[in-house]
Design an enzyme around this catalytic site. Structure first.
Site, short mmCIF file in Angstrom:
data_model
loop_
_atom_site.label_atom_id
_atom_site.label_comp_id
_atom_site.label_asym_id
_atom_site.label_seq_id
_atom_site.Cartn_x
_atom_site.Cartn_y
_atom_site.Cartn_z
N SER A 164 -42.16 31.41 -11.21
CA SER A 164 -41.66 32.76 -11.42
C SER A 164 -42.59 33.56 -12.34
O SER A 164 -43.76 33.75 -12.00
CB SER A 164 -40.22 32.69 -11.96
OG SER A 164 -39.56 33.93 -11.83
N ASP A 216 -33.97 32.70 -2.13
CA ASP A 216 -34.17 33.09 -3.51
C ASP A 216 -33.69 34.54 -3.68
O ASP A 216 -34.21 35.45 -3.05
CB ASP A 216 -35.67 32.99 -3.82
CG ASP A 216 -36.04 33.26 -5.26
OD1 ASP A 216 -35.34 34.04 -5.92
OD2 ASP A 216 -37.05 32.70 -5.72
N HIS A 273 -34.07 29.90 -6.37
CA HIS A 273 -35.08 30.12 -7.42
C HIS A 273 -35.02 29.05 -8.51
O HIS A 273 -35.75 29.12 -9.49
CB HIS A 273 -34.84 31.51 -8.04
CG HIS A 273 -36.00 32.07 -8.81
ND1 HIS A 273 -37.16 32.49 -8.20
CD2 HIS A 273 -36.19 32.30 -10.14
CE1 HIS A 273 -38.00 32.96 -9.11
NE2 HIS A 273 -37.45 32.85 -10.31
#
Length: 292
Positions: free
Chosen positions: A159, A236, A270
């Site tokens: 991320s 996600d 995620h």
């Protein structure tokens, strides 16, 4: 408690913890950072191979709100790192306890959200220098204190940390043997997280933002050999929210003929469950280049 002193007799590293794992040792240290002007913790996994010789170093950069703990307790990378003989280093995601007004007001800016940039704006520019910390200070510290080969180094992350890994590799051709990322923020100048962080740390001149944007950096990448692996969960929420924008990065790579393997993983989100599922593939990707 183990203390490591540097050549001037000043305390360089303080060991916080050490746990045996897959024949190696998962350790956490604390030190006084010169770049960040505060105490910082980082995690180091030393594989069994590190007892007898120098190993390659693989740096992991975590995402928003994380500390050095998330990756070492949730990702399940130890077995692969042990088998491939890689030292894995996981720093924190921002300076801590700097008493800057507003540092703890939101989860996506300030504490836990350093975005791996060197801030140029007040009041952040004194401490928020995560880019220099990750690319210069931390590797120097690791090279001086642990059995690693300074010539063999790679980087990966998740991320915000996937963004960090990509920009570190793209801004320093030849420094890292390989790079990979899980659900990286690929084009921060165009997404809400990036706009918020960059305007705070780098100011309102958006031309300065491009220096920390993987999609822009790859467009001027001089083409030193770099093999990029990206995994992205198809379910996600931040992908559908337009925070990650991998398509923009892939398009830029394709145009520049920079090799990238992008895998859209059906049903994954995620979280660290997603990371844990594919972490061994990523360790293998890096080992191929680090152990070549």
């Amino acid at each position: 408690m183990r203390l490591i002193f540097n050549h001037r007799g000043r305390m360089a590293l303080k060991q916080i913890s050490s746990n045996k794992c897959f024949g190696g040792l998962q350790k956490v240290f604390e030190h006084d950072s010169v770049e960040l002007k505060c105490k910082m913790k980082f995690a180091v996994y030393l594989p069994p191979k590190a007892e007898t010789g120098k190993c390659p170093a693989l740096y992991w950069l975590s995402g928003l709100t994380c500390t050095e703990q998330n990756f070492i307790s949730k990702a399940g990378y130890h077995q692969a790192a042990s088998e491939h003989g890689l030292v894995i280093i996981a720093p924190d995601t921002s300076p801590r306890g700097c008493n800057i007004k507003g540092e703890d007001e939101s989860w996506d800016f300030g504490t836990g959200a350093g975005f791996y940039v060197d801030a140029t704006e007040d009041p952040w520019k004194t401490n928020y220098r995560m880019y220099s910390y990750v690319t210069e200070e931390l590797p120097q510290l690791i090279n001086a204190n642990f059995p690693v080969d300074p010539q063999r180094m790679s980087i990966f992350g998740h991320s915000m940390g996937g963004h960090g890994a990509l920009i570190c590799a793209l801004k320093n051709p030849g420094k890292y043997k390989s790079v990979s990322a899980f659900a990286p923020i690929c084009n921060p100048v165009l997404c809400p997280w990036g706009k918020k962080a960059f305007s705070g740390y780098l100011g309102t001149d958006q031309s300065k933002w491009k220096a920390y944007d993987a999609t822009h950096l790859v467009k001027s990448y001089p083409g030193s050999q770099l093999d990029i692996l990206i995994d992205q969960g198809k379910d996600d929420q931040f992908l559908s929210d337009g925070q990650l924008l991998p398509d923009n990065f892939i398009a830029a790579c394709t145009e520049k003929k920079v090799p990238v393997v992008f895998r859209l993983q059906e049903g994954y989100d995620h979280s660290y469950y997603f990371i844990a599922t594919f972490i061994t593939d990523h360790i293998r990707h890096h080992a191929k280049y680090l152990n070549a």
